[in-house]
Write a protein that holds these residues in place. Structure first.
Motif, PDB file in Angstrom:
ATOM      1  N   LEU A 158       0.857  -1.173   0.000  1.00  0.00           N
ATOM      2  CA  LEU A 158       0.000   0.000   0.000  1.00  0.00           C
ATOM      3  C   LEU A 158       0.895   1.225   0.000  1.00  0.00           C
ATOM      4  N   ASN A 159       0.703   2.085  -0.976  1.00  0.00           N
ATOM      5  CA  ASN A 159       1.518   3.293  -1.146  1.00  0.00           C
ATOM      6  C   ASN A 159       3.009   2.988  -1.037  1.00  0.00           C
ATOM      7  N   GLY A 160       3.415   1.893  -1.654  1.00  0.00           N
ATOM      8  CA  GLY A 160       4.825   1.535  -1.724  1.00  0.00           C
ATOM      9  C   GLY A 160       5.365   0.803  -0.518  1.00  0.00           C
ATOM     10  N   HIS A 161       4.565   0.646   0.529  1.00  0.00           N
ATOM     11  CA  HIS A 161       5.020  -0.039   1.740  1.00  0.00           C
ATOM     12  C   HIS A 161       4.469  -1.465   1.767  1.00  0.00           C
ATOM     13  N   ALA A 162       5.361  -2.426   1.987  1.00  0.00           N
ATOM     14  CA  ALA A 162       4.931  -3.828   2.066  1.00  0.00           C
ATOM     15  C   ALA A 162       3.983  -3.993   3.245  1.00  0.00           C
ATOM     16  N   LEU A 163       2.811  -4.545   2.984  1.00  0.00           N
ATOM     17  CA  LEU A 163       1.794  -4.683   4.021  1.00  0.00           C
ATOM     18  C   LEU A 163       1.576  -6.148   4.391  1.00  0.00           C
ATOM     19  N   VAL A 164       1.359  -6.977   3.402  1.00  0.00           N
ATOM     20  CA  VAL A 164       1.060  -8.390   3.639  1.00  0.00           C
ATOM     21  C   VAL A 164       1.842  -9.215   2.629  1.00  0.00           C
ATOM     22  N   GLU A 165       2.414 -10.298   3.098  1.00  0.00           N
ATOM     23  CA  GLU A 165       2.997 -11.269   2.180  1.00  0.00           C
ATOM     24  C   GLU A 165       2.820 -12.644   2.776  1.00  0.00           C
ATOM     25  N   GLY A 166       2.718 -13.607   1.906  1.00  0.00           N
ATOM     26  CA  GLY A 166       2.504 -14.941   2.419  1.00  0.00           C
ATOM     27  C   GLY A 166       2.560 -15.995   1.349  1.00  0.00           C
ATOM     28  N   LYS A 167       2.286 -17.210   1.785  1.00  0.00           N
ATOM     29  CA  LYS A 167       2.326 -18.374   0.906  1.00  0.00           C
ATOM     30  C   LYS A 167       1.145 -19.259   1.283  1.00  0.00           C
ATOM     31  N   LEU A 168       0.385 -19.667   0.291  1.00  0.00           N
ATOM     32  CA  LEU A 168      -0.741 -20.575   0.508  1.00  0.00           C
ATOM     33  C   LEU A 168      -0.474 -21.886  -0.212  1.00  0.00           C
ATOM     34  N   LYS A 169      -0.727 -22.983   0.455  1.00  0.00           N
ATOM     35  CA  LYS A 169      -0.586 -24.320  -0.146  1.00  0.00           C
ATOM     36  C   LYS A 169      -1.952 -24.752  -0.675  1.00  0.00           C
ATOM     37  N   PHE A 170      -1.941 -25.413  -1.820  1.00  0.00           N
ATOM     38  CA  PHE A 170      -3.175 -25.890  -2.435  1.00  0.00           C
ATOM     39  C   PHE A 170      -3.000 -27.322  -2.901  1.00  0.00           C
ATOM     40  N   ASP A 171      -4.108 -27.991  -3.050  1.00  0.00           N
ATOM     41  CA  ASP A 171      -4.150 -29.287  -3.714  1.00  0.00           C
ATOM     42  C   ASP A 171      -5.353 -29.233  -4.650  1.00  0.00           C
ATOM     43  N   LYS A 172      -5.252 -28.383  -5.659  1.00  0.00           N
ATOM     44  CA  LYS A 172      -6.346 -28.164  -6.606  1.00  0.00           C
ATOM     45  C   LYS A 172      -5.869 -28.472  -8.014  1.00  0.00           C
ATOM     46  N   GLN A 173      -6.812 -28.611  -8.904  1.00  0.00           N
ATOM     47  CA  GLN A 173      -6.513 -28.871 -10.316  1.00  0.00           C
ATOM     48  C   GLN A 173      -7.174 -27.800 -11.170  1.00  0.00           C
ATOM     49  N   ILE A 174      -6.457 -27.332 -12.183  1.00  0.00           N
ATOM     50  CA  ILE A 174      -7.074 -26.504 -13.209  1.00  0.00           C
ATOM     51  C   ILE A 174      -7.526 -27.485 -14.280  1.00  0.00           C
ATOM     52  N   PRO A 175      -8.819 -27.539 -14.564  1.00  0.00           N
ATOM     53  CA  PRO A 175      -9.286 -28.523 -15.543  1.00  0.00           C
ATOM     54  C   PRO A 175      -8.665 -28.309 -16.930  1.00  0.00           C
ATOM     55  N   ALA A 176      -8.625 -29.361 -17.701  1.00  0.00           N
ATOM     56  CA  ALA A 176      -8.142 -29.270 -19.080  1.00  0.00           C
ATOM     57  C   ALA A 176      -8.979 -28.240 -19.829  1.00  0.00           C
ATOM     58  N   ARG A 177      -8.291 -27.310 -20.493  1.00  0.00           N
ATOM     59  CA  ARG A 177      -8.950 -26.226 -21.237  1.00  0.00           C
ATOM     60  C   ARG A 177     -10.018 -25.533 -20.400  1.00  0.00           C
ATOM     61  N   GLY A 178      -9.719 -25.400 -19.119  1.00  0.00           N
ATOM     62  CA  GLY A 178     -10.695 -24.816 -18.196  1.00  0.00           C
ATOM     63  C   GLY A 178     -10.094 -23.724 -17.349  1.00  0.00           C
ATOM     64  N   THR A 179     -10.868 -23.303 -16.370  1.00  0.00           N
ATOM     65  CA  THR A 179     -10.490 -22.183 -15.517  1.00  0.00           C
ATOM     66  C   THR A 179     -10.713 -22.549 -14.056  1.00  0.00           C
ATOM     67  N   LEU A 180      -9.810 -22.076 -13.227  1.00  0.00           N
ATOM     68  CA  LEU A 180      -9.924 -22.236 -11.780  1.00  0.00           C
ATOM     69  C   LEU A 180      -9.977 -20.845 -11.171  1.00  0.00           C
ATOM     70  N   TYR A 181     -10.915 -20.628 -10.260  1.00  0.00           N
ATOM     71  CA  TYR A 181     -11.031 -19.348  -9.556  1.00  0.00           C
ATOM     72  C   TYR A 181     -10.581 -19.547  -8.120  1.00  0.00           C
ATOM     73  N   LEU A 182      -9.706 -18.667  -7.658  1.00  0.00           N
ATOM     74  CA  LEU A 182      -9.213 -18.731  -6.283  1.00  0.00           C
ATOM     75  C   LEU A 182      -9.478 -17.404  -5.583  1.00  0.00           C
ATOM     76  N   ALA A 183      -9.964 -17.482  -4.362  1.00  0.00           N
ATOM     77  CA  ALA A 183     -10.129 -16.288  -3.531  1.00  0.00           C
ATOM     78  C   ALA A 183      -8.893 -16.182  -2.651  1.00  0.00           C
ATOM     79  N   LEU A 184      -8.347 -14.997  -2.570  1.00  0.00           N
ATOM     80  CA  LEU A 184      -7.135 -14.755  -1.799  1.00  0.00           C
ATOM     81  C   LEU A 184      -7.445 -13.705  -0.736  1.00  0.00           C
ATOM     82  N   PRO A 185      -7.694 -14.132   0.518  1.00  0.00           N
ATOM     83  CA  PRO A 185      -7.974 -13.160   1.581  1.00  0.00           C
ATOM     84  C   PRO A 185      -6.670 -12.536   2.086  1.00  0.00           C
ATOM     85  N   LEU A 186      -6.617 -11.232   2.116  1.00  0.00           N
ATOM     86  CA  LEU A 186      -5.409 -10.515   2.520  1.00  0.00           C
ATOM     87  C   LEU A 186      -5.714  -9.753   3.810  1.00  0.00           C
ATOM     88  N   ARG A 187      -5.384 -10.347   4.948  1.00  0.00           N
ATOM     89  CA  ARG A 187      -5.643  -9.715   6.247  1.00  0.00           C
ATOM     90  C   ARG A 187      -4.444  -8.888   6.666  1.00  0.00           C
TER      91      ARG A 187
END
Length: 154
Positions: free
Chosen positions: A79-108
Protein backbone atom coordinates in the motif's frame (compact mmCIF):
# COMPACT_ATOMS: atom_id res chain seq x y z
CA UNK A 1 30.78 -62.90 -16.98
CA UNK A 2 27.02 -62.48 -17.53
CA UNK A 3 26.76 -60.39 -14.37
CA UNK A 4 29.52 -58.14 -15.61
CA UNK A 5 27.77 -57.63 -18.97
CA UNK A 6 24.43 -56.93 -17.23
CA UNK A 7 26.10 -54.46 -14.90
CA UNK A 8 27.72 -52.64 -17.84
CA UNK A 9 24.42 -52.58 -19.76
CA UNK A 10 22.51 -51.21 -16.79
CA UNK A 11 25.12 -48.46 -16.32
CA UNK A 12 24.92 -47.58 -20.02
CA UNK A 13 21.13 -47.41 -19.84
CA UNK A 14 21.30 -45.20 -16.76
CA UNK A 15 23.85 -42.91 -18.44
CA UNK A 16 21.69 -42.68 -21.58
CA UNK A 17 18.64 -41.85 -19.45
CA UNK A 18 20.52 -39.13 -17.57
CA UNK A 19 21.79 -37.67 -20.86
CA UNK A 20 18.29 -37.53 -22.37
CA UNK A 21 16.53 -36.22 -19.24
CA UNK A 22 17.44 -32.49 -19.58
CA UNK A 23 16.37 -32.54 -23.23
CA UNK A 24 13.05 -34.21 -22.39
CA UNK A 25 12.36 -31.68 -19.60
CA UNK A 26 13.05 -28.82 -22.01
CA UNK A 27 10.81 -30.42 -24.64
CA UNK A 28 8.07 -30.96 -22.05
CA UNK A 29 8.13 -27.25 -21.15
CA UNK A 30 7.73 -26.40 -24.83
CA UNK A 31 4.81 -28.80 -25.24
CA UNK A 32 2.97 -27.51 -22.15
CA UNK A 33 1.29 -24.22 -23.00
CA UNK A 34 1.69 -21.63 -20.28
CA UNK A 35 -1.50 -20.98 -18.30
CA UNK A 36 -2.53 -17.39 -17.59
CA UNK A 37 -3.32 -15.77 -14.26
CA UNK A 38 -5.50 -12.68 -14.01
CA UNK A 39 -6.32 -10.76 -10.87
CA UNK A 40 -10.06 -10.21 -11.25
CA UNK A 41 -10.51 -7.72 -8.43
CA UNK A 42 -9.13 -6.39 -5.19
CA UNK A 43 -11.75 -5.02 -2.81
CA UNK A 44 -12.19 -4.24 0.87
CA UNK A 45 -13.97 -7.12 2.55
CA UNK A 46 -14.16 -6.02 6.15
CA UNK A 47 -12.78 -3.48 8.56
CA UNK A 48 -12.93 -3.47 12.34
CA UNK A 49 -11.09 -1.71 15.17
CA UNK A 50 -7.86 -3.72 14.84
CA UNK A 51 -7.64 -5.16 11.37
CA UNK A 52 -8.87 -5.06 7.82
CA UNK A 53 -9.21 -7.54 5.03
CA UNK A 54 -8.91 -7.13 1.30
CA UNK A 55 -10.19 -9.88 -0.94
CA UNK A 56 -8.57 -10.64 -4.25
CA UNK A 57 -9.99 -13.04 -6.81
CA UNK A 58 -7.67 -14.83 -9.22
CA UNK A 59 -8.64 -16.53 -12.47
CA UNK A 60 -6.20 -19.18 -13.71
CA UNK A 61 -6.88 -20.45 -17.24
CA UNK A 62 -5.38 -23.65 -18.62
CA UNK A 63 -5.04 -23.85 -22.45
CA UNK A 64 -3.75 -27.44 -22.33
CA UNK A 65 -5.66 -30.63 -23.10
CA UNK A 66 -4.81 -32.00 -19.66
CA UNK A 67 -5.40 -30.82 -16.09
CA UNK A 68 -2.64 -29.00 -14.22
CA UNK A 69 -2.08 -29.11 -10.45
CA UNK A 70 -1.95 -25.93 -8.36
CA UNK A 71 0.41 -26.53 -5.46
CA UNK A 72 1.32 -23.15 -4.03
CA UNK A 73 0.69 -19.45 -4.35
CA UNK A 74 2.96 -16.71 -3.02
CA UNK A 75 1.84 -13.10 -2.79
CA UNK A 76 2.80 -9.63 -1.57
CA UNK A 77 0.54 -6.62 -1.11
CA UNK A 78 1.97 -3.09 -0.97
CA UNK A 79 0.00 0.00 0.00
CA UNK A 80 1.52 3.29 -1.15
CA UNK A 81 4.82 1.54 -1.72
CA UNK A 82 5.02 -0.04 1.74
CA UNK A 83 4.93 -3.83 2.07
CA UNK A 84 1.79 -4.68 4.02
CA UNK A 85 1.06 -8.39 3.64
CA UNK A 86 3.00 -11.27 2.18
CA UNK A 87 2.50 -14.94 2.42
CA UNK A 88 2.33 -18.37 0.91
CA UNK A 89 -0.74 -20.58 0.51
CA UNK A 90 -0.59 -24.32 -0.15
CA UNK A 91 -3.18 -25.89 -2.44
CA UNK A 92 -4.15 -29.29 -3.71
CA UNK A 93 -6.35 -28.16 -6.61
CA UNK A 94 -6.51 -28.87 -10.32
CA UNK A 95 -7.07 -26.50 -13.21
CA UNK A 96 -9.29 -28.52 -15.54
CA UNK A 97 -8.14 -29.27 -19.08
CA UNK A 98 -8.95 -26.23 -21.24
CA UNK A 99 -10.69 -24.82 -18.20
CA UNK A 100 -10.49 -22.18 -15.52
CA UNK A 101 -9.92 -22.24 -11.78
CA UNK A 102 -11.03 -19.35 -9.56
CA UNK A 103 -9.21 -18.73 -6.28
CA UNK A 104 -10.13 -16.29 -3.53
CA UNK A 105 -7.14 -14.75 -1.80
CA UNK A 106 -7.97 -13.16 1.58
CA UNK A 107 -5.41 -10.52 2.52
CA UNK A 108 -5.64 -9.72 6.25
CA UNK A 109 -3.66 -6.89 7.76
CA UNK A 110 -3.29 -5.19 11.11
CA UNK A 111 -3.65 -1.41 11.24
CA UNK A 112 -0.28 -1.30 12.98
CA UNK A 113 1.20 -2.37 9.64
CA UNK A 114 -0.46 0.56 7.82
CA UNK A 115 1.08 3.23 10.06
CA UNK A 116 4.30 3.35 7.95
CA UNK A 117 2.34 4.60 4.95
CA UNK A 118 -0.20 6.71 6.84
CA UNK A 119 1.43 10.06 5.98
CA UNK A 120 1.27 9.40 2.23
CA UNK A 121 -2.31 8.14 2.52
CA UNK A 122 -3.44 11.31 4.29
CA UNK A 123 -1.56 13.61 1.89
CA UNK A 124 -2.77 11.91 -1.29
CA UNK A 125 -6.33 11.08 -0.09
CA UNK A 126 -5.98 7.71 -1.75
CA UNK A 127 -4.48 4.30 -1.21
CA UNK A 128 -2.40 2.94 -4.07
CA UNK A 129 -2.05 -0.81 -3.98
CA UNK A 130 0.11 -3.31 -5.79
CA UNK A 131 -0.57 -7.03 -5.52
CA UNK A 132 2.12 -9.32 -6.92
CA UNK A 133 2.77 -13.00 -6.66
CA UNK A 134 3.38 -16.30 -8.33
CA UNK A 135 1.34 -19.47 -8.84
CA UNK A 136 3.32 -22.75 -8.68
CA UNK A 137 1.93 -25.40 -11.05
CA UNK A 138 4.78 -27.91 -10.59
CA UNK A 139 6.00 -27.58 -14.20
CA UNK A 140 5.83 -23.78 -14.38
CA UNK A 141 5.66 -20.77 -12.12
CA UNK A 142 3.32 -18.03 -13.35
CA UNK A 143 3.70 -14.49 -12.04
CA UNK A 144 0.73 -12.17 -11.57
CA UNK A 145 0.36 -8.49 -10.77
CA UNK A 146 -2.41 -5.97 -10.24
CA UNK A 147 -2.19 -2.29 -9.33
CA UNK A 148 -4.89 0.21 -8.55
CA UNK A 149 -6.15 2.70 -6.06
CA UNK A 150 -8.87 3.31 -3.54
CA UNK A 151 -10.04 6.94 -3.22
CA UNK A 152 -10.62 8.18 0.32
CA UNK A 153 -13.32 10.68 1.22
CA UNK A 154 -11.65 12.59 4.07
Amino acid sequence: MKMRILSCLSRLCLLALLAVMPVSCAMLQQVVKKPTVQVQKVAFHSLNMREGQLDSHLQISNPNAFALPVRELTYQLKLNGHALVEGKLKFDKQIPARGTLYLALPLRFQYQQVINGLDSILQQHQINFQLTGEVNLDLVHIPFSKSGQFKLAL
